[in-house]
Design a protein around this motif. Structure first.
Motif, PDB file in Angstrom:
ATOM      1  N   LEU A  73       6.178 -39.090 -14.325  1.00 59.03           N
ATOM      2  CA  LEU A  73       6.224 -37.853 -15.098  1.00 59.03           C
ATOM      3  C   LEU A  73       5.079 -37.696 -16.085  1.00 59.03           C
ATOM      4  O   LEU A  73       4.831 -36.600 -16.578  1.00 59.03           O
ATOM      5  CB  LEU A  73       7.555 -37.766 -15.870  1.00 59.03           C
ATOM      6  CG  LEU A  73       8.807 -37.667 -14.999  1.00 59.03           C
ATOM      7  CD1 LEU A  73      10.060 -37.722 -15.875  1.00 59.03           C
ATOM      8  CD2 LEU A  73       8.793 -36.391 -14.172  1.00 59.03           C
ATOM      9  N   SER A  74       4.387 -38.782 -16.399  1.00 54.28           N
ATOM     10  CA  SER A  74       3.323 -38.705 -17.403  1.00 54.28           C
ATOM     11  C   SER A  74       2.100 -37.971 -16.863  1.00 54.28           C
ATOM     12  O   SER A  74       1.559 -38.332 -15.819  1.00 54.28           O
ATOM     13  CB  SER A  74       2.905 -40.111 -17.848  1.00 54.28           C
ATOM     14  OG  SER A  74       1.772 -40.031 -18.694  1.00 54.28           O
ATOM     15  N   PRO A  75       1.616 -36.953 -17.590  1.00 53.30           N
ATOM     16  CA  PRO A  75       0.420 -36.227 -17.153  1.00 53.30           C
ATOM     17  C   PRO A  75      -0.877 -36.818 -17.691  1.00 53.30           C
ATOM     18  O   PRO A  75      -1.947 -36.271 -17.450  1.00 53.30           O
ATOM     19  CB  PRO A  75       0.654 -34.834 -17.735  1.00 53.30           C
ATOM     20  CG  PRO A  75       1.384 -35.094 -19.017  1.00 53.30           C
ATOM     21  CD  PRO A  75       2.260 -36.306 -18.752  1.00 53.30           C
ATOM     22  N   THR A  76      -0.789 -37.917 -18.440  1.00 54.11           N
ATOM     23  CA  THR A  76      -1.987 -38.484 -19.061  1.00 54.11           C
ATOM     24  C   THR A  76      -2.907 -39.099 -18.017  1.00 54.11           C
ATOM     25  O   THR A  76      -2.470 -39.656 -17.017  1.00 54.11           O
ATOM     26  CB  THR A  76      -1.621 -39.539 -20.114  1.00 54.11           C
ATOM     27  OG1 THR A  76      -0.706 -40.477 -19.544  1.00 54.11           O
ATOM     28  CG2 THR A  76      -0.966 -38.892 -21.324  1.00 54.11           C
ATOM     29  N   THR A  77      -4.196 -39.000 -18.286  1.00 50.65           N
ATOM     30  CA  THR A  77      -5.233 -39.418 -17.338  1.00 50.65           C
ATOM     31  C   THR A  77      -5.746 -40.825 -17.640  1.00 50.65           C
ATOM     32  O   THR A  77      -5.796 -41.243 -18.792  1.00 50.65           O
ATOM     33  CB  THR A  77      -6.409 -38.428 -17.402  1.00 50.65           C
ATOM     34  OG1 THR A  77      -5.909 -37.117 -17.127  1.00 50.65           O
ATOM     35  CG2 THR A  77      -7.477 -38.773 -16.385  1.00 50.65           C
ATOM     36  N   PHE A  97      15.399 -31.865 -11.807  1.00 52.34           N
ATOM     37  CA  PHE A  97      15.469 -31.274 -13.141  1.00 52.34           C
ATOM     38  C   PHE A  97      16.565 -30.206 -13.211  1.00 52.34           C
ATOM     39  O   PHE A  97      17.044 -29.718 -12.188  1.00 52.34           O
ATOM     40  CB  PHE A  97      14.114 -30.664 -13.517  1.00 52.34           C
ATOM     41  CG  PHE A  97      13.010 -31.679 -13.610  1.00 52.34           C
ATOM     42  CD1 PHE A  97      12.703 -32.273 -14.821  1.00 52.34           C
ATOM     43  CD2 PHE A  97      12.288 -32.042 -12.486  1.00 52.34           C
ATOM     44  CE1 PHE A  97      11.698 -33.220 -14.907  1.00 52.34           C
ATOM     45  CE2 PHE A  97      11.273 -32.988 -12.564  1.00 52.34           C
ATOM     46  CZ  PHE A  97      10.977 -33.577 -13.780  1.00 52.34           C
ATOM     47  N   SER A  98      16.922 -29.852 -14.439  1.00 51.10           N
ATOM     48  CA  SER A  98      18.005 -28.897 -14.650  1.00 51.10           C
ATOM     49  C   SER A  98      17.674 -27.495 -14.160  1.00 51.10           C
ATOM     50  O   SER A  98      18.577 -26.674 -13.970  1.00 51.10           O
ATOM     51  CB  SER A  98      18.372 -28.840 -16.139  1.00 51.10           C
ATOM     52  OG  SER A  98      17.236 -28.476 -16.913  1.00 51.10           O
ATOM     53  N   ARG A 149       0.088 -30.046 -12.777  1.00 53.42           N
ATOM     54  CA  ARG A 149       1.467 -29.627 -12.494  1.00 53.42           C
ATOM     55  C   ARG A 149       2.462 -30.329 -13.422  1.00 53.42           C
ATOM     56  O   ARG A 149       3.455 -29.735 -13.845  1.00 53.42           O
ATOM     57  CB  ARG A 149       1.822 -29.900 -11.026  1.00 53.42           C
ATOM     58  CG  ARG A 149       1.215 -28.878 -10.077  1.00 53.42           C
ATOM     59  CD  ARG A 149       1.628 -29.133  -8.637  1.00 53.42           C
ATOM     60  NE  ARG A 149       1.224 -28.027  -7.787  1.00 53.42           N
ATOM     61  CZ  ARG A 149       1.987 -26.979  -7.468  1.00 53.42           C
ATOM     62  NH1 ARG A 149       3.224 -26.900  -7.940  1.00 53.42           N
ATOM     63  NH2 ARG A 149       1.538 -26.030  -6.682  1.00 53.42           N
ATOM     64  N   LEU A 150       2.201 -31.584 -13.742  1.00 54.14           N
ATOM     65  CA  LEU A 150       3.081 -32.305 -14.667  1.00 54.14           C
ATOM     66  C   LEU A 150       3.007 -31.699 -16.066  1.00 54.14           C
ATOM     67  O   LEU A 150       4.018 -31.622 -16.772  1.00 54.14           O
ATOM     68  CB  LEU A 150       2.704 -33.787 -14.697  1.00 54.14           C
ATOM     69  CG  LEU A 150       2.992 -34.582 -13.416  1.00 54.14           C
ATOM     70  CD1 LEU A 150       2.413 -35.986 -13.527  1.00 54.14           C
ATOM     71  CD2 LEU A 150       4.497 -34.642 -13.150  1.00 54.14           C
ATOM     72  N   LYS A 151       1.823 -31.269 -16.480  1.00 50.62           N
ATOM     73  CA  LYS A 151       1.685 -30.636 -17.793  1.00 50.62           C
ATOM     74  C   LYS A 151       2.507 -29.362 -17.886  1.00 50.62           C
ATOM     75  O   LYS A 151       2.994 -28.999 -18.962  1.00 50.62           O
ATOM     76  CB  LYS A 151       0.212 -30.329 -18.075  1.00 50.62           C
ATOM     77  CG  LYS A 151      -0.635 -31.561 -18.367  1.00 50.62           C
ATOM     78  CD  LYS A 151      -2.103 -31.199 -18.513  1.00 50.62           C
ATOM     79  CE  LYS A 151      -2.956 -32.450 -18.713  1.00 50.62           C
ATOM     80  NZ  LYS A 151      -4.405 -32.121 -18.767  1.00 50.62           N
ATOM     81  N   GLU A 152       2.666 -28.673 -16.762  1.00 53.63           N
ATOM     82  CA  GLU A 152       3.446 -27.433 -16.749  1.00 53.63           C
ATOM     83  C   GLU A 152       4.921 -27.680 -17.080  1.00 53.63           C
ATOM     84  O   GLU A 152       5.632 -26.758 -17.474  1.00 53.63           O
ATOM     85  CB  GLU A 152       3.325 -26.758 -15.377  1.00 53.63           C
ATOM     86  CG  GLU A 152       1.930 -26.206 -15.096  1.00 53.63           C
ATOM     87  CD  GLU A 152       1.787 -25.688 -13.678  1.00 53.63           C
ATOM     88  OE1 GLU A 152       2.791 -25.736 -12.929  1.00 53.63           O
ATOM     89  OE2 GLU A 152       0.682 -25.246 -13.313  1.00 53.63           O
ATOM     90  N   LYS A 153       5.369 -28.924 -16.916  1.00 51.52           N
ATOM     91  CA  LYS A 153       6.750 -29.260 -17.274  1.00 51.52           C
ATOM     92  C   LYS A 153       6.966 -29.208 -18.785  1.00 51.52           C
ATOM     93  O   LYS A 153       8.093 -29.140 -19.270  1.00 51.52           O
ATOM     94  CB  LYS A 153       7.112 -30.661 -16.761  1.00 51.52           C
ATOM     95  CG  LYS A 153       7.375 -30.739 -15.272  1.00 51.52           C
ATOM     96  CD  LYS A 153       8.637 -29.982 -14.908  1.00 51.52           C
ATOM     97  CE  LYS A 153       8.943 -30.037 -13.442  1.00 51.52           C
ATOM     98  NZ  LYS A 153      10.119 -29.213 -13.084  1.00 51.52           N
ATOM     99  N   ASN A 154       5.860 -29.284 -19.543  1.00 50.30           N
ATOM    100  CA  ASN A 154       5.932 -29.190 -21.009  1.00 50.30           C
ATOM    101  C   ASN A 154       6.930 -30.207 -21.565  1.00 50.30           C
ATOM    102  O   ASN A 154       7.759 -29.895 -22.418  1.00 50.30           O
ATOM    103  CB  ASN A 154       6.332 -27.774 -21.434  1.00 50.30           C
ATOM    104  CG  ASN A 154       6.055 -27.522 -22.902  1.00 50.30           C
ATOM    105  OD1 ASN A 154       5.229 -28.192 -23.512  1.00 50.30           O
ATOM    106  ND2 ASN A 154       6.755 -26.570 -23.476  1.00 50.30           N
ATOM    107  N   SER A 395       9.496 -30.925 -29.993  1.00 48.11           N
ATOM    108  CA  SER A 395       9.106 -30.645 -28.608  1.00 48.11           C
ATOM    109  C   SER A 395      10.279 -30.952 -27.683  1.00 48.11           C
ATOM    110  O   SER A 395      11.295 -31.509 -28.099  1.00 48.11           O
ATOM    111  CB  SER A 395       7.897 -31.492 -28.211  1.00 48.11           C
ATOM    112  OG  SER A 395       8.265 -32.852 -28.109  1.00 48.11           O
ATOM    113  N   ARG A 396      10.117 -30.582 -26.416  1.00 45.87           N
ATOM    114  CA  ARG A 396      11.076 -30.991 -25.394  1.00 45.87           C
ATOM    115  C   ARG A 396      10.723 -32.416 -25.032  1.00 45.87           C
ATOM    116  O   ARG A 396       9.615 -32.689 -24.574  1.00 45.87           O
ATOM    117  CB  ARG A 396      10.955 -30.072 -24.184  1.00 45.87           C
ATOM    118  CG  ARG A 396      11.976 -30.328 -23.099  1.00 45.87           C
ATOM    119  CD  ARG A 396      11.772 -29.362 -21.955  1.00 45.87           C
ATOM    120  NE  ARG A 396      11.881 -27.995 -22.423  1.00 45.87           N
ATOM    121  CZ  ARG A 396      10.975 -27.061 -22.200  1.00 45.87           C
ATOM    122  NH1 ARG A 396       9.888 -27.350 -21.527  1.00 45.87           N
ATOM    123  NH2 ARG A 396      11.145 -25.832 -22.641  1.00 45.87           N
TER     124      ARG A 396
END
Length: 455
Positions: A73-77, A97-98, A149-154, A395-396
């Motif tokens: 799930l991590s969007p970090t590079t 996800f919900s 795409r992972l970043k879009e999960k916020n 944050s979420r």
């Protein structure tokens, strides 16, 4: 690197977004033999379970599952997350996800190349991740697409493993404070220790490198977060107070300027001042308000004759209203500081934990101030976890903790989950704990899930 304003705005802007949380996960052939299907992390299809606990015998994969959840799930590079997925033996992993979207990791073999499959709302996108000859994942076009795409999960994620190594996508760990400032702060703490006795010096020598210490960073982040909140809410209080004084000016030029309306005439000034004095004590202790001369006001009012009392009352009422406006505006930050102090105090019964908006967190014992490195390993862990819970309000958040009971006595184990819930109450924070502790598991029976091997 984002600056403080950018990070603050991004994080605060997501506070009340519609919640999207991890509803369940399924892993097939972990280590080539263990399969766990539909491990639910929610009370029902539409209700988040704030704290879910996964438990099971040693070797059932609890730690590995948390590592995979974070890596997937991590969007970090450039943090090795895609390589970890390749190097961990499993056949597939599905995270649901919900909002009914899913992320699937699918492999042809237990090790090596794999695919990310993003699906939901009638769409599906498959992105392939290839490993190089040494088994590692190197830069490729699909990685950038996956991370976008992972970043879009916020979703902000924090993972604390059983060795107390911290990984995080949270901005307060990664980029809100420069390393130089934090290292200097931690170095000063360590310098204090050099003047202490031998056992504490031994503790200092065992500590990690300055750049590896997440505790001072997160305590600094709490300070910045509280200060930002108090500044924003304080400005709102100032605007409300200005409206009060505008009302006074209008009254002065009106025909009724020498008369109080019926509602104001009935106000008991002495009682109102007493209530306000009591109410503002915690705000003053937290540095949110200045001290006011309530005693002198009482004395002057009591000595005044009836006619003078009317005139004093006309002067005091706008003053009282302006303070009430500030109190009302700063109530949220004052309440959160009080909760933070209270929850820390539940564990450190022999120490006093206080928080001041300018001085920050202060812990004192019988012999004076106690710096962070002087705390026991269990106390340091608690300060970190409770601070993380507090900051997750902005944050979420998904917080993964492996064996939170380590370094904690059984009484603290009983309290931990309730403290985390209290500090993040009313927010979109989700905790997933991997635990052996009966004290923790028994308090979350409805959201505790045993890892049982399925054939």
């Amino acid at each position: 690197m984002e600056n403080r304003k950018t990070v603050s705005k991004r994080r605060q802007g997501s506070t009340h977004d519609a919640a999207t949380y991890v509803k369940s996960f399924t892993v097939e052939k972990l280590f080539g033999e263990l399969s766990y299907r539909n491990i639910s992390l929610a009370h029902s299809a539409n209700q988040l379970s704030p704290i879910a606990v996964i438990h099971g015998d040693n070797g059932t994969g609890k730690t590995t599952i948390l590592k995979l959840l974070y890596a997937v799930l991590s969007p970090t590079t450039n943090r090795g997350h895609r390589t970890l997925i390749a190097e961990t033996p499993f056949e597939s992993l599905c995270i649901e996800f919900s909002d009914d979207t899913k992320i699937n990791i699918e492999k042809k073999e237990l090790y090596g190349s794999y695919s990310y499959v993003f699906s939901g709302t009638g769409t599906s996108k498959r992105l392939h991740v290839k490993t190089s000859s040494d088994g590692r994942v190197k830069s490729q076009e699909s990685i950038e697409q996956i991370e976008n795409r992972l970043k879009e999960k916020n979703l902000d994620i924090l993972f604390v493993d059983h060795e107390r190594t911290v990984q995080s996508t949270f901005s307060f760990i990664s980029d809100i404070f420069d390393d130089e400032t934090t290292s200097e702060r931690w170095a000063l703490y360590h310098q204090d220790l050099l003047e202490l006795d031998t056992p504490q010096r031994r503790l200092l020598r065992k500590s990690q490198r300055l750049d590896d210490e997440p505790l001072p960073k997160i305590v600094d982040a709490v300070e910045y977060w509280f200060r930002t909140m108090s500044f924003q809410q304080g400005n709102m209080g100032e605007q409300n107070a200005s409206a009060v004084y505008l009302e006074i000016i209008n009254a002065l030029v009106s025909q009724t300027s020498n008369k109080l309306d019926d509602n104001k005439a009935k106000i008991d000034i002495r009682m109102t001042l007493q209530n306000l004095e009591e109410t503002t004590k915690s705000y003053i202790n937290h540095g949110l308000l200045s001290e006011y001369p309530f005693d002198k006001m009482h004395s002057i009012y009591d000595k005044a004759n009836p006619n003078q009392k009317k005139q004093v009352k006309k002067v005091l009422l706008p003053f009282i209203q302006s303070i009430q406006s500030r109190v009302s505006a700063l109530k949220e930050v004052n309440d959160l500081i009080s909760i933070y102090e209270t929850e820390l105090g539940r564990y450190m019964s022999l120490k006093k934990c206080t928080y001041h908006i300018l001085k920050g967190l202060e812990i004192r014992g019988k012999k004076g101030r106690i710096t962070l490195p002087m705390l026991s390993s269990g106390e340091q862990q608690l300060v970190f976890l409770l601070s993380a819970a507090l900051l997750s309000r902005s944050s979420r958040s998904l917080i993964l903790i492996d064996e939170p009971e380590l370094s904690l006595n059984y009484k603290w184990q009983r309290l931990l989950a309730s403290s985390l819930s209290q500090l993040s109450s009313g927010t979109n924070t989700q905790y997933v704990l991997a635990s052996h502790s009966i004290e923790i598991i028994s308090r979350h029976v409805d959201s505790a899930y045993e890892l049982k091997v399925e054939n």
